[in-house]
Scaffold this active site. Structure first.
Site, mmCIF file in Angstrom:
data_model
loop_
_atom_site.group_PDB
_atom_site.id
_atom_site.type_symbol
_atom_site.label_atom_id
_atom_site.label_comp_id
_atom_site.label_asym_id
_atom_site.label_seq_id
_atom_site.Cartn_x
_atom_site.Cartn_y
_atom_site.Cartn_z
ATOM 1 N N SER A 25 45.791 -35.828 -121.992
ATOM 2 C CA SER A 25 44.509 -35.246 -121.574
ATOM 3 C C SER A 25 43.894 -36.210 -120.566
ATOM 4 O O SER A 25 44.294 -37.382 -120.505
ATOM 5 C CB SER A 25 43.600 -35.143 -122.810
ATOM 6 N N TYR A 33 40.065 -38.407 -130.835
ATOM 7 C CA TYR A 33 40.829 -37.682 -129.811
ATOM 8 C C TYR A 33 41.166 -38.601 -128.637
ATOM 9 O O TYR A 33 42.311 -38.660 -128.176
ATOM 10 C CB TYR A 33 39.999 -36.482 -129.348
HETATM 11 P P1 NAD Z 1 44.891 -24.578 -129.151
HETATM 12 O O1 NAD Z 1 43.982 -24.812 -130.304
HETATM 13 O O2 NAD Z 1 44.815 -23.292 -128.411
HETATM 14 O O3 NAD Z 1 46.409 -24.769 -129.595
HETATM 15 C C1 NAD Z 1 46.816 -25.823 -130.426
HETATM 16 C C2 NAD Z 1 48.180 -25.516 -130.990
HETATM 17 O O4 NAD Z 1 48.553 -26.581 -131.869
HETATM 18 C C3 NAD Z 1 48.209 -24.228 -131.839
HETATM 19 O O5 NAD Z 1 49.434 -23.549 -131.644
HETATM 20 C C4 NAD Z 1 48.122 -24.761 -133.271
HETATM 21 O O6 NAD Z 1 48.677 -23.884 -134.238
HETATM 22 C C5 NAD Z 1 48.949 -26.033 -133.125
HETATM 23 N N1 NAD Z 1 48.690 -26.995 -134.192
HETATM 24 C C6 NAD Z 1 47.510 -27.549 -134.574
HETATM 25 N N2 NAD Z 1 47.698 -28.350 -135.629
HETATM 26 C C7 NAD Z 1 49.027 -28.301 -135.931
HETATM 27 C C8 NAD Z 1 49.834 -28.907 -136.925
HETATM 28 N N3 NAD Z 1 49.339 -29.722 -137.859
HETATM 29 N N4 NAD Z 1 51.160 -28.619 -136.928
HETATM 30 C C9 NAD Z 1 51.693 -27.780 -136.015
HETATM 31 N N5 NAD Z 1 50.984 -27.174 -135.059
HETATM 32 C C10 NAD Z 1 49.663 -27.442 -135.012
HETATM 33 O O7 NAD Z 1 44.648 -25.831 -128.190
HETATM 34 P P2 NAD Z 1 45.024 -26.106 -126.641
HETATM 35 O O8 NAD Z 1 43.760 -26.242 -125.907
HETATM 36 O O9 NAD Z 1 46.067 -25.170 -126.166
HETATM 37 O O10 NAD Z 1 45.607 -27.577 -126.780
HETATM 38 C C11 NAD Z 1 46.992 -27.872 -126.656
HETATM 39 C C12 NAD Z 1 47.133 -29.345 -126.306
HETATM 40 O O11 NAD Z 1 46.532 -29.585 -125.037
HETATM 41 C C13 NAD Z 1 46.445 -30.279 -127.292
HETATM 42 O O12 NAD Z 1 47.235 -31.424 -127.497
HETATM 43 C C14 NAD Z 1 45.152 -30.635 -126.578
HETATM 44 O O13 NAD Z 1 44.647 -31.858 -126.989
HETATM 45 C C15 NAD Z 1 45.631 -30.669 -125.145
HETATM 46 N N6 NAD Z 1 44.571 -30.528 -124.149
HETATM 47 C C16 NAD Z 1 43.818 -29.395 -124.085
HETATM 48 C C17 NAD Z 1 42.838 -29.300 -123.118
HETATM 49 C C18 NAD Z 1 41.996 -28.057 -122.957
HETATM 50 O O14 NAD Z 1 41.055 -28.094 -122.138
HETATM 51 N N7 NAD Z 1 42.285 -26.980 -123.644
HETATM 52 C C19 NAD Z 1 42.615 -30.362 -122.250
HETATM 53 C C20 NAD Z 1 43.385 -31.498 -122.363
HETATM 54 C C21 NAD Z 1 44.376 -31.567 -123.311
#
Ligand code: NAD
Length: 261
Positions: free
Chosen positions: A143, A156
């Protein structure tokens, strides 16, 4: 890009960025192993839809990545199902927001376990076979918070900085062996994880969702627009391609200028 005959495990691919990456890899002909939480019938529909649309093999395994044993087991199940695991995308992640002195210990442990330790366990379990086949692509979804901080996100930010460090060490330990390890560092991407933060802001400030969403973007992301999961997916596909053979140990922001300030 042609990733036919390759197989990728994308953690947390039942939603958001992970799903965007899985879709982009499948579009390039890559077989998939999906993972993440969700309703069984919805996941099965998704699995069949990707198989049918892209003529690739798609499996789903339901490991809880907060548990080290399930991480290690997931790699074994993936290798048995696919024969070879070529690509590992460590994407699963969770968020919890609170000032540091009020941050619940259980939430700290959970965020570190899912966002950082799972990547360590999965990489450690996947690497021996990647070394043997002299090919591997590891992509860690960190991130902008792997490179800078924001208030109330201690666990985080610590986990995502840790993931950047892990990325560099794995890149060094695998350099010149046909394996690359990189981190993608997104800014705001509109996914369920961010939607929940927008809803919390709207509620705490008594504003509508559109206003809360604009405020979130204006505060950090100069472009004023969300990156899409498909755009992150396209970068992941590039990192898996031959063109990226010598691209390793990098942390690539996709952040609408967030880090340029
Ligand atoms: P999201 O909540 O849409 O998806 C998260 C996914 O992780 C889901 O499929 C969920 O089921 C899975 N998950 C959560 N806990 C779990 C566990 N214990 N075991 C297995 N699976 C698990 O979130 P997102 O925004 O798509 O985030 C995905 C990644 O991108 C994350 O690592 C997040 O930190 C990173 N990220 C997101 C953003 C953003 O703006 N959305 C920005 C930077 C980084």
């Amino acid at each position: 890009m042609n990733l036919r005959r390759k197989t990728a495990l994308v953690t947390g691919s039942t939603s958001g960025i992970g799903l965007g990456i899985a879709m982009a890899l499948a579009e390039s002909g890559c077989n998939l192993i999906l993972n993440g939480f969700g309703e069984t019938s919805a996941i099965e529909r998704l699995r069949l839809q990707i198989e049918e649309e892209h003529k690739v093999r798609v499996d789903y395994f339901d490991a809880d990545l907060s548990k080290p044993g399930e991480c290690r087991e997931l790699i074994v199940r993936a290798q048995i199902a696919a024969g070879e695991l070529d690509i590992l995308v460590n994407n699963a992640g969770i968020q919890y927001v609170a000032p540091v002195e009020q941050f619940p210990q259980a939430q700290w442990d959970a965020v570190l376990a899912v966002n950082l330790s799972s990547a360590f366990h999965l990489i450690a379990a996947a690497l021996p076979a990647m070394r043997a086949q002299k090919f591997g692509r590891i992509i860690n979804i960190s991130s902008v918070h792997g490179l800078v901080g924001s208030i109330h996100k201690s666990a985080y930010v610590a986990a995502k900085h840790g993931l950047v460090g892990l990325t560099k060490v794995v890149a060094l330990e695998t350099a010149g062996q046909g394996i690359t390890c990189n981190a993608i560092c997104p800014g705001w991407v509109l996914t369920p994880l961010v939607q929940r933060q927008i809803e919390a802001k709207a509620e705490s400030e008594g504003v509508d969702l559109e206003t809360a969403s604009k405020e979130i973007l204006d505060e950090k992301q100069p472009s004023g627009i969300f990156t899409t999961s498909a755009q992150i997916g396209a970068l992941a596909v590039f990192l898996c391609s031959q063109s990226a053979d010598n691209l390793t140990g990098a942390c690539l922001p996709v952040d609408g200028g967030w880090l340029a300030r």
